[in-house]
Motif scaffolding. Structure first.
Motif, PDB file in Angstrom:
ATOM      1  N   VAL A  25     -67.216  68.228 -37.058  1.00  0.00           N
ATOM      2  CA  VAL A  25     -66.257  69.407 -37.105  1.00  0.00           C
ATOM      3  C   VAL A  25     -65.107  68.701 -37.058  1.00  0.00           C
ATOM      4  CG1 VAL A  25     -65.316  71.573 -36.354  1.00  0.00           C
ATOM      5  CG2 VAL A  25     -67.933  71.076 -36.021  1.00  0.00           C
ATOM      6  N   HIS A  26     -64.416  68.848 -38.351  1.00  0.00           N
ATOM      7  CA  HIS A  26     -63.076  68.193 -38.301  1.00  0.00           C
ATOM      8  C   HIS A  26     -61.958  69.352 -38.136  1.00  0.00           C
ATOM      9  CE1 HIS A  26     -63.932  64.416 -40.402  1.00  0.00           C
ATOM     10  NE2 HIS A  26     -65.193  64.758 -40.311  1.00  0.00           N
ATOM     11  N   LEU A  27     -60.937  69.045 -37.466  1.00  0.00           N
ATOM     12  CA  LEU A  27     -59.850  70.196 -37.171  1.00  0.00           C
ATOM     13  C   LEU A  27     -58.462  69.585 -37.105  1.00  0.00           C
ATOM     14  CD1 LEU A  27     -60.389  73.175 -34.853  1.00  0.00           C
ATOM     15  CD2 LEU A  27     -58.563  71.664 -34.700  1.00  0.00           C
ATOM     16  N   SER A  28     -57.668  70.483 -37.562  1.00  0.00           N
ATOM     17  CA  SER A  28     -56.270  70.129 -37.371  1.00  0.00           C
ATOM     18  C   SER A  28     -55.452  71.441 -37.376  1.00  0.00           C
ATOM     19  CB  SER A  28     -55.688  69.162 -38.304  1.00  0.00           C
ATOM     20  OG  SER A  28     -55.720  69.854 -39.589  1.00  0.00           O
ATOM     21  N   LEU A  29     -54.066  71.039 -36.938  1.00  0.00           N
ATOM     22  CA  LEU A  29     -53.043  72.511 -36.912  1.00  0.00           C
ATOM     23  C   LEU A  29     -52.248  72.343 -37.800  1.00  0.00           C
ATOM     24  CD1 LEU A  29     -52.593  73.099 -32.980  1.00  0.00           C
ATOM     25  CD2 LEU A  29     -54.555  74.181 -34.468  1.00  0.00           C
ATOM     26  N   ARG A  30     -51.655  73.301 -38.466  1.00  0.00           N
ATOM     27  CA  ARG A  30     -50.379  73.382 -39.034  1.00  0.00           C
ATOM     28  C   ARG A  30     -49.530  74.322 -38.516  1.00  0.00           C
ATOM     29  NH1 ARG A  30     -51.353  71.395 -44.630  1.00  0.00           N
ATOM     30  NH2 ARG A  30     -52.540  69.746 -44.341  1.00  0.00           N
ATOM     31  N   GLY A  31     -48.146  74.167 -38.930  1.00  0.00           N
ATOM     32  CA  GLY A  31     -47.396  75.572 -38.639  1.00  0.00           C
ATOM     33  C   GLY A  31     -47.636  76.633 -39.387  1.00  0.00           C
ATOM     34  N   GLN A  32     -47.366  77.856 -38.909  1.00  0.00           N
ATOM     35  CA  GLN A  32     -47.908  78.963 -39.846  1.00  0.00           C
ATOM     36  C   GLN A  32     -47.162  78.980 -41.160  1.00  0.00           C
ATOM     37  OE1 GLN A  32     -47.780  82.660 -37.372  1.00  0.00           O
ATOM     38  NE2 GLN A  32     -49.925  82.094 -37.072  1.00  0.00           N
ATOM     39  N   ASP A  33     -46.078  78.204 -41.198  1.00  0.00           N
ATOM     40  CA  ASP A  33     -45.248  78.148 -42.569  1.00  0.00           C
ATOM     41  C   ASP A  33     -45.832  76.940 -43.359  1.00  0.00           C
ATOM     42  OD1 ASP A  33     -44.563  75.853 -40.876  1.00  0.00           O
ATOM     43  OD2 ASP A  33     -42.471  76.432 -41.373  1.00  0.00           O
ATOM     44  N   GLY A  34     -47.054  76.075 -42.959  1.00  0.00           N
ATOM     45  CA  GLY A  34     -47.579  75.207 -43.684  1.00  0.00           C
ATOM     46  C   GLY A  34     -47.115  73.917 -43.450  1.00  0.00           C
ATOM     47  N   ARG A  35     -46.281  73.748 -42.441  1.00  0.00           N
ATOM     48  CA  ARG A  35     -45.749  72.404 -42.037  1.00  0.00           C
ATOM     49  C   ARG A  35     -46.635  71.349 -41.219  1.00  0.00           C
ATOM     50  NH1 ARG A  35     -44.301  75.664 -37.883  1.00  0.00           N
ATOM     51  NH2 ARG A  35     -43.807  74.624 -35.872  1.00  0.00           N
TER      52      ARG A  35
ATOM     53  N   TRP B 293     -48.551  65.025 -37.379  1.00  0.00           N
ATOM     54  CA  TRP B 293     -48.034  63.549 -37.813  1.00  0.00           C
ATOM     55  C   TRP B 293     -46.485  63.779 -37.753  1.00  0.00           C
ATOM     56  CZ3 TRP B 293     -51.020  59.879 -38.156  1.00  0.00           C
ATOM     57  CH2 TRP B 293     -50.766  58.598 -38.711  1.00  0.00           C
ATOM     58  N   ASP B 294     -45.922  62.565 -37.514  1.00  0.00           N
ATOM     59  CA  ASP B 294     -44.471  62.346 -37.266  1.00  0.00           C
ATOM     60  C   ASP B 294     -44.157  61.402 -38.663  1.00  0.00           C
ATOM     61  OD1 ASP B 294     -41.936  61.631 -36.908  1.00  0.00           O
ATOM     62  OD2 ASP B 294     -42.163  61.762 -34.791  1.00  0.00           O
ATOM     63  N   ASP B 295     -43.632  62.150 -39.711  1.00  0.00           N
ATOM     64  CA  ASP B 295     -43.328  61.210 -40.894  1.00  0.00           C
ATOM     65  C   ASP B 295     -42.403  60.124 -40.354  1.00  0.00           C
ATOM     66  OD1 ASP B 295     -45.288  62.208 -42.602  1.00  0.00           O
ATOM     67  OD2 ASP B 295     -43.779  63.854 -43.340  1.00  0.00           O
TER      68      ASP B 295
ATOM     69  N   GLY C 106     -53.223  64.399 -44.063  1.00  0.00           N
ATOM     70  CA  GLY C 106     -54.816  64.491 -43.652  1.00  0.00           C
ATOM     71  C   GLY C 106     -55.006  63.950 -42.277  1.00  0.00           C
ATOM     72  N   ALA C 107     -53.899  64.046 -41.408  1.00  0.00           N
ATOM     73  CA  ALA C 107     -54.545  63.626 -40.001  1.00  0.00           C
ATOM     74  C   ALA C 107     -55.270  64.605 -39.076  1.00  0.00           C
ATOM     75  CB  ALA C 107     -53.194  63.060 -39.481  1.00  0.00           C
ATOM     76  N   ARG C 108     -56.426  64.157 -38.771  1.00  0.00           N
ATOM     77  CA  ARG C 108     -57.458  65.419 -38.133  1.00  0.00           C
ATOM     78  C   ARG C 108     -58.103  64.831 -37.025  1.00  0.00           C
ATOM     79  NH1 ARG C 108     -59.236  63.355 -43.009  1.00  0.00           N
ATOM     80  NH2 ARG C 108     -61.391  63.176 -43.233  1.00  0.00           N
ATOM     81  N   MET C 109     -58.923  65.436 -36.230  1.00  0.00           N
ATOM     82  CA  MET C 109     -59.594  64.966 -35.320  1.00  0.00           C
ATOM     83  C   MET C 109     -61.123  65.506 -35.989  1.00  0.00           C
ATOM     84  SD  MET C 109     -59.760  67.617 -32.056  1.00  0.00           S
ATOM     85  CE  MET C 109     -61.332  66.739 -31.541  1.00  0.00           C
TER      86      MET C 109
END
Length: 454
Positions: A265-275, A279-281, A347-350
């Motif tokens: 199971v792959h999972l990540s969070l995004r901000g509700q605005d899609g940000r 990851w820290d660019d 693409g960063a995810r656990m």
């Protein structure tokens, strides 16, 4: 607005019914065991009655074992409570065509009581509660599930008559990444891929796996609820298509002594605005939020293993050197750990490698969110990555039996705070039912070992 252009709006479904292109509508929800349950309705009745007034089903559907036997111990359903009804609430975002069946569409449902209060123990409600928690913190969750199965030349009826012994796998050697191996069963794989695409899933592709006859069909990342909905539909449809081909397939976690069926199971969070929030660019590294989330999933792994591995058979899969995890640790692209971190930037995810093919996707995703949000809320620090072989690292272990996982879940203050007592007690009872059934069974292993020699 539909989930994609292959889902149908109610208006489009109505037009198809009026044109005679659809005559059957399946209304279904996902039960505790991860199965689709529900009804087949005549399309005209669906439009004339169910769309406006709903439909019902017995509440024992969230209080039975795998054989549909009514069992004791559930607060919401029993003989004393009279086995009343639940209402099926149509989620019109889930309308899809099932092209492997004649003139058939499907709608997935939420469950409510006759007073319209939600049935909080239903798997879809459990996941929705955690997505709501994430939303309160400003996050949306995305996920993808990688689900393996083993395909056999035998029909389901023949397999049952043989007591699932001596079945013929559709590939009789390791076909991991083998093009020849997948070509051998491509008629079935193609039917599943194309049917699922028509049903609104975003299909990636198919590949062979290690066990004889083992394959995986992959689907693209999506919103967690969409992924769980699609996962449940895919499991049912894959079995139906296998039956149409005169074959059978199983998603059980451990069919034999070779490699089990995983469901990474792959999972990540995004901000509700899609940000991007994992990851820290500026630094080109993981964000602190990402580390806290992963730390929370690891810290709560024993608490939630029951929701990742819900059956007695699930624990047979956890074996050293098997690519199934035994160690509660994380690593950078390290497949020996329970948690593997992959990708960078967007693409960063656990990847949670604990669940097997028997997992209920709603419950597993809810558990990962609950654990990860716990890590964020508590500001947990992430330990250094495990380097090398996790199987020989001496690190803490994933619960090794259903009983161990049951006790950790039942006694977990974190699980009770995140999911609520009603949910924890409900799924604890599900484990108790399975443990009692297994404890009463006489297995083939016992017969072979004991019949003559003891």
């Amino acid at each position: 607005m539909t989930r994609n252009d292959r889902h149908r709006t109610l208006h489009q479904l109505t037009a198809a019914i009026d044109a005679g292109e659809v005559d059957t509508v399946v209304v279904a929800f996902t039960d505790m065991q991860g199965r689709l349950q529900g009804k087949r309705l005549h399309a005209r009745y669906f439009l004339d009655v169910v769309v406006g007034h709903g439909t019902e089903g017995c509440n024992y559907l969230l209080g039975v074992d795998i054989d549909m036997n009514t069992v004791a111990g559930y607060a919401i359903t029993s003989w004393d409570r009279g086995y009343g009804d639940m209402e099926f609430v149509l989620d019109l975002d889930t309308i899809r065509l099932l092209t492997h069946l004649p003139a058939t569409a499907m709608v997935q449902c939420d469950l409510v009581w006759p007073d319209h209060a939600p049935v909080v123990q239903s798997p879809r409600a459990v996941l929705k509660a955690q997505t709501a928690r994430a939303a309160e913190l400003g996050y949306a969750a995305l996920s993808g599930t990688e689900l393996e199965f083993i395909l056999f030349e035998d029909t389901y009826e023949a397999a049952r008559d043989a007591r699932y012994q001596g079945l013929t796998p559709s590939n009789q050697y390791n076909v991991d990444y083998s093009i020849l191996g997948t070509t051998r069963v491509e008629p079935l794989l193609r039917d599943i891929r194309n049917t699922m695409y028509a049903a609104g899933l975003n299909v990636e592709g198919a590949k062979g796996e290690c066990n004889f006859g083992q394959h995986e069909i992959g689907f693209l990342y999506d919103d967690v609820l969409v992924t769980a909905d699609n996962h449940s539909v895919y499991k049912t449809v894959a079995k139906e298509i296998a039956a149409h081909h005169g074959k059978s397939l199983t998603f059980m976690a451990k069919f034999n002594e070779r490699e089990g069926n995983s469901c990474h199971v792959h999972l990540s969070l995004r901000g509700q605005d899609g940000r991007i929030v994992f990851w820290d660019d500026a630094t080109g590294t993981r964000s602190e939020l990402y580390d806290q989330f992963v730390a929370g999933v690891l810290a709560t792994m024993p608490d939630f293993t029951l929701l990742y591995a819900p059956n007695v058979n699930s624990y047979k899969r956890f074996a050293a050197g098997s690519f199934a995890p035994t160690t509660i640790a994380w690593g950078e692209d390290n497949r020996t750990c329970a948690v593997r971190l992959v990708g960078h930037g967007a693409g960063a995810r656990m990847e949670n490698r604990v669940p097997g093919g028997d997992v209920n996707p709603y419950l597993a995703l809810a558990a990962m969110l609950a654990g990860g949000l716990h890590g964020i809320e508590k500001g947990l620090a992430l330990e250094p990555p495990l380097e090398g072989n996790a199987y020989t690292s001496g690190r803490p272990q994933v619960p090794a039996t259903l009983l161990e996982a049951r006790n950790a879940f039942h006694d977990s203050a974190i699980a009770r705070a995140a999911l609520g007592d009603a949910v924890v007690d409900h799924y604890t009872n599900m484990a108790d039912v399975e443990l009692a059934a297994f404890g009463a069974a006489v297995t083939d292993w016992e017969l072979v070992r004991s019949f003559e020699r003891m």
